[in-house]
Design an enzyme around this catalytic site. Sequence first.
Site, PDB file in Angstrom:
ATOM      1  N   LYS A 233      -1.181  -0.713  -0.435  1.00 31.38           N
ATOM      2  CA  LYS A 233      -1.796   0.605  -0.713  1.00 31.38           C
ATOM      3  C   LYS A 233      -2.447   0.629  -2.088  1.00 31.38           C
ATOM      4  O   LYS A 233      -1.794   0.352  -3.099  1.00 31.38           O
ATOM      5  CB  LYS A 233      -0.693   1.660  -0.606  1.00 31.38           C
ATOM      6  CG  LYS A 233      -1.105   3.096  -0.845  1.00 31.38           C
ATOM      7  CD  LYS A 233       0.076   4.015  -0.512  1.00 31.38           C
ATOM      8  CE  LYS A 233      -0.216   5.484  -0.725  1.00 31.38           C
ATOM      9  NZ  LYS A 233       0.875   6.347  -0.215  1.00 31.38           N
TER      10      LYS A 233
ATOM     11  N   GLU B   3       2.784   5.255   8.069  1.00 30.19           N
ATOM     12  CA  GLU B   3       3.188   4.765   6.744  1.00 30.19           C
ATOM     13  C   GLU B   3       4.730   4.760   6.620  1.00 30.19           C
ATOM     14  O   GLU B   3       5.379   5.757   6.964  1.00 30.19           O
ATOM     15  CB  GLU B   3       2.602   5.701   5.678  1.00 30.19           C
ATOM     16  CG  GLU B   3       2.895   5.259   4.255  1.00 30.19           C
ATOM     17  CD  GLU B   3       2.328   6.230   3.213  1.00 30.19           C
ATOM     18  OE1 GLU B   3       2.119   7.418   3.514  1.00 30.19           O
ATOM     19  OE2 GLU B   3       2.113   5.774   2.071  1.00 30.19           O
TER      20      GLU B   3
ATOM     21  N   CYS C 266      -2.641   6.003   3.574  1.00 31.28           N
ATOM     22  CA  CYS C 266      -2.473   7.427   3.242  1.00 31.28           C
ATOM     23  C   CYS C 266      -3.420   7.983   2.182  1.00 31.28           C
ATOM     24  O   CYS C 266      -4.554   8.308   2.464  1.00 31.28           O
ATOM     25  CB  CYS C 266      -1.025   7.733   2.893  1.00 31.28           C
ATOM     26  SG  CYS C 266      -0.757   9.534   2.930  1.00 31.28           S
TER      27      CYS C 266
END
Length: 362
Positions: free
Chosen positions: A171, A95, A208
């Site tokens: 994300k 990330e 994540c």
Amino acid sequence: MYGWNCGKPVAAVSLGPELAASAAAASYDLQAYRFQAAPEQLRPPRVVRVGLVQNSIHAPTTAPFVEQRQAIHDRVRQIVDAAGAAGVQVLCLQEAWHMPFAFCTREKQWTEFAESAEAGPSTRLCRELARKHGMVIVNPILERDEAHGDTIWNTAVVVGNNGNVIGKHRKNHIPRVGDFNESTYYMEGNTGHPVFETAFGKIGVNICYGRHHPMNWQGFGLNGAEVVFNPSATVGELSEPMWPVEARNAAIANSYYVGAINRVGTETFPNAFTSGDGKPAHKDFGHFYGSSYFAAPDASRTPSLARNKDGLLVADLDLNLCQQIRDKWGFRMTARYDMYAEQLGRYVRHDFQPQVIKDPSL
Ligand SMILES: NC(=O)NCCC(=O)O
């Protein structure tokens, strides 16, 4: 502890003495493994070589930004070249790999690192390396979306093996925990759960904090992913006990492979910041503990990369295992999506009442 793959522990694979020597000389961890599937009568094996890269920052956070980015680019280029020499066909970076994870600070100057998903310097580097090695590269960056008034996103750009941009995913879940003040910087993604059909298989990217959300993992599974990457940045005190469990469980629950990647090292920032918990102000997030690993749908997994070193983890994945495990366990077939959809439909209404049946004798 690491399960059984076709009745055996996941086997280590040698990438040859030259690659091992160059990894040792350049001080990064290099490991390789093979996941197998049972032989079938009607389908040949479908083996794809996949790699994960974990990296630290390579210039202090006080250095000029252009030097910081260049130092990381140089290091990642070195490791991607090694992945190319190892025959990796699909590679995922961590990330926001191209910058320090400065989101703890809440300082806005770090947004300077945000770049165009299609044509920014980190994507240009990945496109060059993808073309050079004939490799798909998942390139998770801080994205600046000029077309939408400089909206900033946390985005994974999927670069095809010809150096073309196949697409991107933003994300979905932004953390509000510990020093992960990411909501100061970017918005919740608006791209759903895309699966990218590449020359080497169907891949998804759960960025994540999305790994704490089972339905986020499920979204990629429903769209047919065979490998889902989880490029992450997380620190020991907060999440290390969860790390070996979540990606492995997602692989089991969704009958796909997962490649979980964590940043490595301790990043110290020029100005102290507080966590709003009454503890003294501090200048670092804590230790990003690396420990990247692969997990398979049959619950087996590889050992982890180092906690304190850059690294390249390579694994041969026989994608036939996904269908074999779906047929064996039937998780997808036995799920009650209609029932879940109905409950979710009720849950998102403002007048939702939890379905609780109270013991009348209470
Ligand atoms: N980068 C990120 O979302 N980190 C949040 C912390 C965690 O999910 O462990």
